[in-house]
Design an enzyme around this catalytic site. Structure first.
Site, PDB file in Angstrom:
ATOM      1  N   ASP A   1      -0.750  -3.628  -2.821  1.00 34.50           N
ATOM      2  CA  ASP A   1      -1.230  -2.706  -3.805  1.00 34.50           C
ATOM      3  C   ASP A   1      -1.361  -2.747  -5.402  1.00 34.50           C
ATOM      4  O   ASP A   1       0.397  -2.916  -5.149  1.00 34.50           O
ATOM      5  CB  ASP A   1      -1.968  -1.781  -3.015  1.00 34.50           C
ATOM      6  CG  ASP A   1      -0.470  -0.662  -3.009  1.00 34.50           C
ATOM      7  OD1 ASP A   1      -0.334  -0.069  -4.000  1.00 34.50           O
ATOM      8  OD2 ASP A   1       0.004  -0.187  -1.895  1.00 34.50           O
TER       9      ASP A   1
ATOM     10  N   GLU B   1      -2.025  11.589  -5.126  1.00 28.94           N
ATOM     11  CA  GLU B   1      -0.646  11.754  -5.241  1.00 28.94           C
ATOM     12  C   GLU B   1      -0.561  13.193  -5.672  1.00 28.94           C
ATOM     13  O   GLU B   1      -1.426  13.847  -6.631  1.00 28.94           O
ATOM     14  CB  GLU B   1      -0.405  10.501  -5.729  1.00 28.94           C
ATOM     15  CG  GLU B   1      -0.391   8.924  -4.777  1.00 28.94           C
ATOM     16  CD  GLU B   1       0.205   7.552  -5.716  1.00 28.94           C
ATOM     17  OE1 GLU B   1       1.568   8.570  -6.406  1.00 28.94           O
ATOM     18  OE2 GLU B   1      -0.547   6.923  -5.653  1.00 28.94           O
TER      19      GLU B   1
END
Length: 233
Positions: free
Chosen positions: A32, A123
């Site tokens: 990613d 996150e």
């Protein structure tokens, strides 16, 4: 007819070649990336064994990755299975607003067999309150708002990227999404470890932040057929 020794040598050569081929098909590797990797040699990525990539498209409702288009077209040109991801900013706007923004700027999905469902990147906040000032209940509602909006507009539930620690801290270890949303677990270790509540297995695992590929190093929990099935819906 080949001599016995020649046949034996051929079989040995075939046997030695099988493990790497089977490994690639059983646990397809991927990566990613974001705007921090603007210039990627996609032919090299493919040659090094990548089968898929998630590319950062958006963040909140104000940021678009300036390299997204070139990264996405580059991944497409070497036949990687690819998809976009959205970095969540739950304190700045609703889940629905951010899902809509994501869909308008690279986060869409189509049943072409090579487009992964969009990923929601959850996150700790880069600064300030680690859970964006939301209670666990409010965070679960925010994620549900994003997920349901994405599903309503694409027919797919987004992949959820997170760590077990974040999920426990910021959602109270909610079990509300395991039945619908594929899990992309991040853990830099030799094993996946304990998963967040609700998920019996992970779909993707981010196991390192550097390696043979640019950006983060990932693996799909299945075989290549399963990866393409996920893309096909």
């Amino acid at each position: 007819m080949k001599p016995i020794l020649a046949i034996t040598a051929s079989l040995l050569s075939l046997t030695q070649a099988l493990p790497s081929t089977l490994e690639q098909r059983a646990q397809p590797k991927g990566l990613d990336v974001s705007g921090y990797q603007p210039n990627i040699n996609w032919s090299s990525v493919k040659a090094n064994g990548a089968f898929f990539v998630y590319i950062k498209a958006t963040e909140g409702t104000t940021y678009q990755n300036p390299s997204f288009s070139s990264q996405y077209s580059g991944a497409t040109s070497v036949a990687l299975v690819r998809g976009g991801y959205h970095f969540a900013r739950p304190s700045s706007s609703s889940g629905a607003a951010q899902a809509t923004y994501f869909l308008a700027h690279g986060g869409g999905w189509s049943a072409d067999g090579r487009t992964l469902p969009g990923m929601l990147d959850l996150e700790y906040a880069p600064s300030g309150n680690t859970c964006y000032g939301l209670t666990p209940a409010a965070m679960v509602s925010w994620v549900r708002d994003f997920s349901d909006t994405y599903h309503a507009k694409t027919g797919r539930y987004p992949v959820i990227y997170t760590t077990t620690d974040w999920w426990k801290t910021c959602t109270g270890n909610s079990a509300a999404f395991g039945a619908t949303n594929p899990l992309f677990i991040a853990r830099y270790a030799s094993a996946v470890g304990t998963l967040p509540a609700g998920w019996n297995y992970h779909t993707f695992w981010q196991f390192a932040d550097s390696g043979v590929f640019p950006g983060d190093q990932d693996v799909f929990n299945g075989d290549l057929t399963g990866l393409k099935r996920l893309a096909s819906g």
